[in-house]
Enzyme design. Sequence first.
Site, PDB file in Angstrom:
ATOM      1  N   HIS A 143      47.847  20.322  23.884  1.00  0.00           N
ATOM      2  CA  HIS A 143      47.008  21.393  23.314  1.00  0.00           C
ATOM      3  C   HIS A 143      45.565  21.266  23.797  1.00  0.00           C
ATOM      4  CE1 HIS A 143      50.092  22.878  20.741  1.00  0.00           C
ATOM      5  NE2 HIS A 143      50.055  21.920  19.841  1.00  0.00           N
ATOM      6  N   ARG A 198      58.763  30.301  12.077  1.00  0.00           N
ATOM      7  CA  ARG A 198      58.417  31.040  10.860  1.00  0.00           C
ATOM      8  C   ARG A 198      58.992  32.440  10.958  1.00  0.00           C
ATOM      9  NH1 ARG A 198      54.340  34.197   8.577  1.00  0.00           N
ATOM     10  NH2 ARG A 198      53.604  34.582  10.697  1.00  0.00           N
TER      11      ARG A 198
HETATM   12  P1  A3P Z   1      54.780  32.713  13.602  1.00  0.00           P
HETATM   13  O1  A3P Z   1      54.133  31.737  12.671  1.00  0.00           O
HETATM   14  O2  A3P Z   1      53.951  33.928  13.826  1.00  0.00           O
HETATM   15  O3  A3P Z   1      56.172  33.046  13.224  1.00  0.00           O
HETATM   16  P2  A3P Z   1      53.737  26.963  18.263  1.00  0.00           P
HETATM   17  O4  A3P Z   1      55.088  26.709  18.799  1.00  0.00           O
HETATM   18  O5  A3P Z   1      52.666  26.991  19.289  1.00  0.00           O
HETATM   19  O6  A3P Z   1      53.437  26.055  17.110  1.00  0.00           O
HETATM   20  O7  A3P Z   1      53.753  28.457  17.705  1.00  0.00           O
HETATM   21  C1  A3P Z   1      54.556  28.772  16.605  1.00  0.00           C
HETATM   22  C2  A3P Z   1      54.817  30.270  16.590  1.00  0.00           C
HETATM   23  O8  A3P Z   1      55.830  30.581  17.560  1.00  0.00           O
HETATM   24  C3  A3P Z   1      55.368  30.684  15.239  1.00  0.00           C
HETATM   25  O9  A3P Z   1      54.882  32.016  15.044  1.00  0.00           O
HETATM   26  C4  A3P Z   1      56.852  30.622  15.486  1.00  0.00           C
HETATM   27  O10 A3P Z   1      57.612  31.368  14.584  1.00  0.00           O
HETATM   28  C5  A3P Z   1      56.948  31.173  16.897  1.00  0.00           C
HETATM   29  N1  A3P Z   1      58.178  30.775  17.595  1.00  0.00           N
HETATM   30  C6  A3P Z   1      58.820  29.593  17.537  1.00  0.00           C
HETATM   31  N2  A3P Z   1      59.919  29.598  18.300  1.00  0.00           N
HETATM   32  C7  A3P Z   1      59.992  30.826  18.860  1.00  0.00           C
HETATM   33  C8  A3P Z   1      60.921  31.455  19.760  1.00  0.00           C
HETATM   34  N3  A3P Z   1      61.997  30.810  20.201  1.00  0.00           N
HETATM   35  N4  A3P Z   1      60.680  32.725  20.128  1.00  0.00           N
HETATM   36  C9  A3P Z   1      59.601  33.381  19.675  1.00  0.00           C
HETATM   37  N5  A3P Z   1      58.694  32.848  18.826  1.00  0.00           N
HETATM   38  C10 A3P Z   1      58.876  31.583  18.425  1.00  0.00           C
END
Ligand code: A3P
Length: 315
Positions: free
Chosen positions: A126, A281
């Site tokens: 990150h 989420r």
């Molecule tokens: P939301 O909280 O809006 O649902 P990171 O992986 O950087 O922590 O980001 C998390 C975000 O990516 C979350 O967004 C999560 O739901 C979403 N996310 C996780 N897996 C995913 C997938 N396979 N396809 C699309 N979005 C995804």
Amino acid sequence: EEHAFQKLQKYQEIIANLPKDESIDSEWNLHLYQGFWYFSTTLENVFYLQENFNADPTDILICSPPKSGTTWLKSLSFAIMTRNRFDESSNPLFKAVSHECIPHLESDFASGSFSRDQELKLLGTHLPLNALPKSVFIENCKIVYICRDPKDLVVSMFHFAKKFPWPIFSFERTVERFCEGRSYYGPYWDHVLEYWKMSQEKPENVMFLKYEDMKENTLFYIKKLAEFLGEPFSQEEEMEGVPEKIMNMCSFENLSNLEVNKTGIHREGSAVEIGNNAFFRKGEVGDWKNHFTQKMKEKIDQTTQDKLHGSGFTF
Ligand code: A3P
């Protein structure tokens, strides 16, 4: 051992002298280092990483601000790179969240739980561009970056933060703080702009992705990603529907319903232990509409406009 301890002390002294966020009075305070806010434990790892990590020229970094779609991008990259190592049922992604398939530089390298897979050269981080270990640039490593509409990102961050022993702010305050740049690895816009500029200057080195584009045109970006990673799909693979299979395997729907992602725990036993389900989420574009008042929307849109002004970049 003693050497490591002295180093740690040295890092702690540096951190103690950095500006900190006075509104937080806990070990999860944020410290401002070279324009970005970090937890002190992260900074210790960053300093260690900057001094000790030697990138290989074949390393590929998956870089992202937290909550921008890291879990998805890591899953896709891993699935693309390992498609000839595993059959459709034995891929490690079915048994572990993608953060465990691809090491996260500023946690795993410093903690010693870092083992390099000689065949798989993917590394996650990150970190803002300005904090990456210098060897990444010396070796000309490839970088894939993902970002996201700041409104959806802050919503995602708000929900994610509740799963940790971190200081909790109301959503309204979270947005205000986010606009002030006070979020971990923030200011968000600066993080994005640094990578975006590098992607403009060195497109062969940096692939710059947006979550919204990926959602809208997933297959197209999976193919582009495979090309950038140096593993383009052959005509035969395209005819067999391999890109589609990877898309389906890494879909929100599929990954979030895997047993490991419903009940598994990431970094179990550590201070940042978290259920894998926290990484899944909603996975949608535009959820901010369910959280923002008109006033909050105006505030964040104005910040975005000010921050991006003159850069040529838009979300
Ligand atoms: P939301 O909280 O809006 O649902 P990171 O992986 O950087 O922590 O980001 C998390 C975000 O990516 C979350 O967004 C999560 O739901 C979403 N996310 C996780 N897996 C995913 C997938 N396979 N396809 C699309 N979005 C995804």
